[in-house]
Design an enzyme around this catalytic site. Structure first.
Site, short mmCIF file in Angstrom:
data_model
loop_
_atom_site.label_atom_id
_atom_site.label_comp_id
_atom_site.label_asym_id
_atom_site.label_seq_id
_atom_site.Cartn_x
_atom_site.Cartn_y
_atom_site.Cartn_z
N THR A 82 0.67 -1.19 0.17
CA THR A 82 0.26 0.17 0.10
C THR A 82 0.65 1.23 -0.07
O THR A 82 0.23 2.32 0.01
CB THR A 82 -0.90 0.05 1.34
OG1 THR A 82 -0.19 -0.01 2.55
CG2 THR A 82 -1.92 -1.13 1.32
N GLY A 128 20.57 -6.22 14.28
CA GLY A 128 20.04 -6.85 15.31
C GLY A 128 18.63 -7.02 15.21
O GLY A 128 18.04 -7.95 16.15
N GLU A 151 5.61 -4.42 15.34
CA GLU A 151 5.01 -3.09 15.60
C GLU A 151 3.66 -3.26 16.16
O GLU A 151 3.21 -2.57 17.32
CB GLU A 151 4.83 -2.13 14.20
CG GLU A 151 6.38 -1.64 13.84
CD GLU A 151 6.14 -0.84 12.49
OE1 GLU A 151 7.20 -0.46 11.98
OE2 GLU A 151 5.08 -0.68 12.07
#
Length: 389
Positions: free
Chosen positions: A31, A60, A94
């Site tokens: 998107t 990391g 997230e």
């Protein structure tokens, strides 16, 4: 998303100062150059500080630094679920942080989910689309998948927007921006709580202004000082804000501030800064230049402007000008002097303001409140019979 799965870091938002208000969580390959880009610019144009990340994380593979601060400090989160969303570990990481933030915020933060060409059942893992992707993720990140699964199920419990192929993306963006502005209350004016006798007046004025019509409308609210004109104008302004986004400005104490040349310029700068940006306003050197710039802006943008306590026609001219305004614009003027509202090229609808009941009750409470217990005091205020309009 990170690793170039999202958009560009929001330098424009940082330039506005302060923390981010909205965090966009999305799969860039799905998107980035479509719906998310439209939504990002729609929010920024409305004056919202938005975080949209495409910076690469370190080897990391840990969410930290600016990205983690942006999640922690944002007030509204917009996850945009799409076909390949669950195939991205960064999207899922997230989202898990977002759910943790919202659950610990005691109702101060919120999530607005967008289901972009996927169904809520997909996100709820009731179809193979996301559930198969999580099975693959479990092979690589067995310690994290459980948290990701809980986050997906949790966010699906929240009412969001479904975007299908046959829907207008522009309309969905408009609705989401309106909801964000409503939740953030970006330009809301402060008004006293528990106002009495205000609803009918506000309903009448919003009816006169009727934002569903695409003409230009001026409303002049006039009456003696101290009877609640400013309060009513603030409430009406708050009611209409979501229809104008960033293109709105409430200029207070116009009569007092326009008593000097510098005061006029400062009001002109505030008007331009509210509607466009501070850079556009910064170049104004004198009143005439300010009038020219304001004329250019108001002729190209649908605006909501309040001039509070204007005192003469020159105030209106210097802040609104004589140029044609963009269709859909609404101008509200409060004044003690009815004559300044007459004789404009555009027809001005006049509203005579009579004293608000709550102001009379406030005066009553001032005299009796010092000598009565609060419950009895409130009873007198509630029962005192006042009919003022």
């Amino acid at each position: 998303m990170a690793n170039s799965e999202a958009g560009s870091s929001s330098d424009a938002a940082r330039a506005l100062g302060g923390e981010y208000q909205v965090f966009l969580n999305f799969r860039g390959s799905d998107t980035r150059y479509g719906f998310t880009d439209f939504l990002y610019h729609g929010l920024v144009d409305a004056g919202v500080r938005v975080f949209m990340d495409d910076t690469e994380l370190s080897l990391g593979e840990v969410i930290g630094g600016n990205l983690l601060r942006a999640i922690n400090n944002s007030m509204i989160y917009i996850p945009i679920f799409s076909q390949n969303y669950a195939s991205s570990k960064w999207c899922l990481r997230e989202l898990a942080h977002i759910i943790d933030n919202v659950s610990q915020s005691e109702g101060k933060k919120s999530i607005i989910p967008i289901f972009f060409r996927v169904k809520p059942e997909d996100v709820k893992l009731k179809t193979p689309l996301y559930s198969d992707a999580l099975l693959e993720q479990k092979k690589l990140f067995p310690d994290e998948v459980e948290a990701w699964t809980k986050a997906l199920v949790k966010v699906d419990e929240i009412k969001g927007r479904i975007v299908t192929e046959d829907q207008s993306q522009a309309m969905i963006v408009k609705l989401v921006v309106e909801r964000v502005l409503e939740e953030l209350k970006l330009k809301q004016r402060l008004v006293p709580e528990h106002l009495v006798g205000l609803d009918d007046r506000v309903k009448h004025l919003t009816g006169l202004l009727d934002v569903n019509h695409h003409d230009v409308r001026f409303i002049g609210i006039y009456g003696m000082g101290g009877i609640g004109k400013t309060t009513v104008a603030k409430v009406v302004f708050n009611e209409l804000l979501r229809h104008f986004g960033k293109c709105s400005s409430f200029l207070e104490n116009v009569r007092e501030k326009m008593s000097t040349e510098d005061g006029i310029v400062q009001l002109q700068k505030k008007l331009l800064s509210d509607i466009v940006d501070s850079r556009s306003a910064g170049g104004i050197q004198d009143v005439e230049q300010g009038m020219r710039q304001i004329g250019e802006v108001l002729s190209t943008k649908k605006v909501l402007v309040v001039l509070d306590d204007a005192d003469n026609k020159d105030h209106i001219k210097r802040l609104i000008g004589n140029n044609s305004l963009h269709l859909g614009s609404r101008i509200i003027i409060t004044t003690r002097n009815k004559t300044i509202l007459q004789g404009r090229n555009l027809k001005m609808k006049l509203y005579r303001m009579r004293c608000l009941r709550w102001i009379m009750l406030l005066h009553l409470s001032f005299f009796v409140g010092m000598h009565l217990e609060k419950p009895f005091h409130r009873m007198i205020i509630m029962r005192f019979p006042v009919r003022l309009s």
